[in-house]
Design an enzyme around this catalytic site. Structure first.
Site, PDB file in Angstrom:
ATOM      1  N   SER A 181       0.850  -1.186   0.000  1.00 36.72           N
ATOM      2  CA  SER A 181       0.000   0.000   0.000  1.00 36.72           C
ATOM      3  C   SER A 181       0.882   1.231   0.000  1.00 36.72           C
ATOM      4  O   SER A 181       2.053   1.181   0.421  1.00 36.72           O
ATOM      5  CB  SER A 181      -0.889   0.019   1.250  1.00 36.72           C
ATOM      6  OG  SER A 181      -1.534   1.271   1.409  1.00 36.72           O
ATOM      7  N   TYR A 194      -2.687  -1.435  10.177  1.00 41.86           N
ATOM      8  CA  TYR A 194      -2.679  -1.763   8.744  1.00 41.86           C
ATOM      9  C   TYR A 194      -1.408  -1.250   8.072  1.00 41.86           C
ATOM     10  O   TYR A 194      -0.732  -1.981   7.345  1.00 41.86           O
ATOM     11  CB  TYR A 194      -3.917  -1.142   8.101  1.00 41.86           C
ATOM     12  CG  TYR A 194      -4.003  -1.235   6.595  1.00 41.86           C
ATOM     13  CD1 TYR A 194      -4.512  -2.371   5.976  1.00 41.86           C
ATOM     14  CD2 TYR A 194      -3.600  -0.173   5.788  1.00 41.86           C
ATOM     15  CE1 TYR A 194      -4.612  -2.452   4.595  1.00 41.86           C
ATOM     16  CE2 TYR A 194      -3.699  -0.243   4.407  1.00 41.86           C
ATOM     17  CZ  TYR A 194      -4.206  -1.384   3.825  1.00 41.86           C
ATOM     18  OH  TYR A 194      -4.295  -1.461   2.451  1.00 41.86           O
TER      19      TYR A 194
END
Length: 288
Positions: A181, A194
């Protein structure tokens, strides 16, 4: 048409869902490439295992792989309706689709889904570790211990267990693609757990590429920016969902179909010298 204007832009209708989220409940509906992706036989007769392929990026990749000639095993938690739609799309392309529900935060399930894939498809040529869990918290002390553990188990440990189990069934020329990400480089503080896993995924992949080079197996990372998937309304409040994607230069989130071509390229034989790379798909926002 300009890519800035080709797909939906915020503000979106205010909406929330419970985890893990459903694609059919989203407004607007995500674009998986159903009407746009054209295959060119780049993955003819390859066998792929994709986690988190019931919806989101995983479904778009499964669709693209099938139209490129690959059979696909779809790992997902319990989103059976979404998974059956992925299966329909893969089989409509004339390829096999194996559905593998279960919780990849459990090590034994990770090994089981690899075994079931090999039993059904014979081998694994492409492994896409894509499934992820996230939740939003505005303070460290609000993150429950259980939430931290679940995020690391789903996003990071599962990748280790699945990759370790799959390697004996992967031949030279195979490809491993891990979804990281933009949060690996530019962490969102409200997605602390995350973002931590995504940084670790990027690091793990860089080391893995070096370990596997002599085996002729490549490992790469894709780093998406904001992508319009069920995880968004299932993990963010309705105000953030409404404005999702406005923070990047293109002023909108990616649609899942816009990620698929990168996963195809990294899986294809044309990418034979690409290993240890992170490919950013971020709508113009640079990685650090």
């Amino acid at each position: 048409m300009s890519p800035q204007k080709e797909f939906p832009k915020p503000p979106f209708p205010k909406q929330t869902q419970s985890l893990p989220g459903s694609s059919s409940a989203m407004k607007p509906q995500p674009d998986y490439g159903e009407d746009s992706y054209k295959g060119a036989n780049r993955l003819t007769d390859k066998k792929a295992l994709i986690t988190g392929a019931d919806s989101g990026i995983g479904r778009a990749v499964a669709l693209a792989y099938a139209r490129e000639g690959a059979d696909v095993a779809v790992s997902y938690l319990d989103e059976h309706e979404d998974a059956k739609e992925t299966q329909r799309l893969v089989e409509a392309a004339g390829r096999k689709c194996l559905l593998l529900p279960g919780d990849i935060s459990q090590a034994e399930h990770c090994r089981t889904l690899v075994k079931k894939t090999v039993d059904a498809l014979g081998r694994i040529d492409i492994l896409v570790n894509n499934a992820a869990h996230q939740m939003t918290y505005d303070a460290l002390e609000k993150i429950p211990d259980e939430e931290w553990d679940k995020t690391l188990a789903t996003n990071l440990s599962a990748m280790f267990y699945i990759t370790k189990a799959a390697l004996p069934h992967m031949k030279p020329g195979s490809s491993i693609i891990n979804t990281a990400s933009i949060n690996a480089d530019v962490p969102n503080p409200t997605l602390l757990a995350y973002a931590t896993t995504k940084g670790a995924i990027q690091n793990f992949t860089a080391g893995l590429a070096q370990l596997l080079a002599e085996k002729g197996i490549r490992a790469n990372t894709v780093a998406p920016g904001p992508v319009w998937t069920p995880l968004i309304p299932a993990s963010m409040d309705e105000e953030k969902v409404s404005n999702f994607g406005s923070q990047v230069p293109m002023k909108r989130p990616a649609q899942p179909c816009e990620l698929a071509a990168v996963y195809v390229m990294l899986a294809s034989d044309e990418a034979s010298y690409v290993s240890g790379a992170t490919v950013a798909v971020t709508g113009g926002k640079p990685l650090l």
